[in-house]
Design an enzyme around this catalytic site. Sequence first.
Site, PDB file in Angstrom:
ATOM      1  N   GLY A  48       8.588  -6.137 -40.889  1.00  0.00           N
ATOM      2  CA  GLY A  48       9.847  -6.323 -41.608  1.00  0.00           C
ATOM      3  C   GLY A  48      10.003  -7.690 -42.232  1.00  0.00           C
ATOM      4  N   GLY A  74      11.049 -12.682 -35.647  1.00  0.00           N
ATOM      5  CA  GLY A  74       9.878 -11.821 -35.713  1.00  0.00           C
ATOM      6  C   GLY A  74       9.113 -11.788 -34.408  1.00  0.00           C
ATOM      7  CD  GLU A 104      10.616  -4.529 -37.968  1.00  0.00           C
ATOM      8  OE1 GLU A 104      10.045  -3.498 -38.355  1.00  0.00           O
ATOM      9  OE2 GLU A 104      10.185  -5.661 -38.197  1.00  0.00           O
ATOM     10  N   GLY A 133       5.808 -11.939 -34.142  1.00  0.00           N
ATOM     11  CA  GLY A 133       4.525 -12.624 -34.228  1.00  0.00           C
ATOM     12  C   GLY A 133       4.520 -13.893 -33.403  1.00  0.00           C
TER      13      GLY A 133
END
Length: 230
Positions: free
Chosen positions: A135, A10, A35, A12
């Site tokens: 996602g 991810g 993603e 983040g």
Amino acid sequence: IRDGDTIQVGVGTPSALMFKAGAFDEAKHLGLHSELGSPGLAQLWEKGILDNSRKTLHPNKCVAVAWTGCDGIDLDIIRDNPAFEVYDPDYLLNPSLMSQNSQMTSINSAVAVDLLGQIASEDRFGGHMINGTGGQPDTHLAASLCPTGRAITVLRSTALNGTTSKIVAKHDSGTLITIPRYLADTIVTEYGVAQLLDKNHRQRAEELISIAHPDFRGELRKQASELWGL
């Protein structure tokens, strides 16, 4: 991370820092089905670590919806490189598809996790939204559905300059839960790894308190005792 894992990472914090931090440098034959990108992703391919040789889907290819998040060095590697492909999100992020990858491993960040394993990645302090789901639900579910998969959630143990614990006894009323407790798998902070699958509430609380910041463990134990008689 296991040799041969197909990973999703991810964008983040802190998950997006993992390529640069060397989290994958000792692994072999990793694949990518993600993603978006993160700084250092393509450089891991250049080192031969992210070779996609054991992927079930799109073997020998790094696949993503977009390479947004990668740095300039990565983009120079990706440009006109047939080893990197992009696909429509409706296809690539379908959990029933992603879960077909052998050893599908999702790695995403969280704002807070409570002692039952409920993962909040969108808000804090009871409905104060700071982020969307992205996602994360799709990729976490895909890893959960994969028989050899692993759904990993990473977070720092504290926020606000160490004054607030990100491991909490209970989320504030109104908190948006991104991942429900029954899908919680592996939680990682700088203090260790909590394995939550197939564990009851008391066992989960013990695991999560062990990876909380030491300054907050006493209060978390007190709160856990009041909730479940620990």
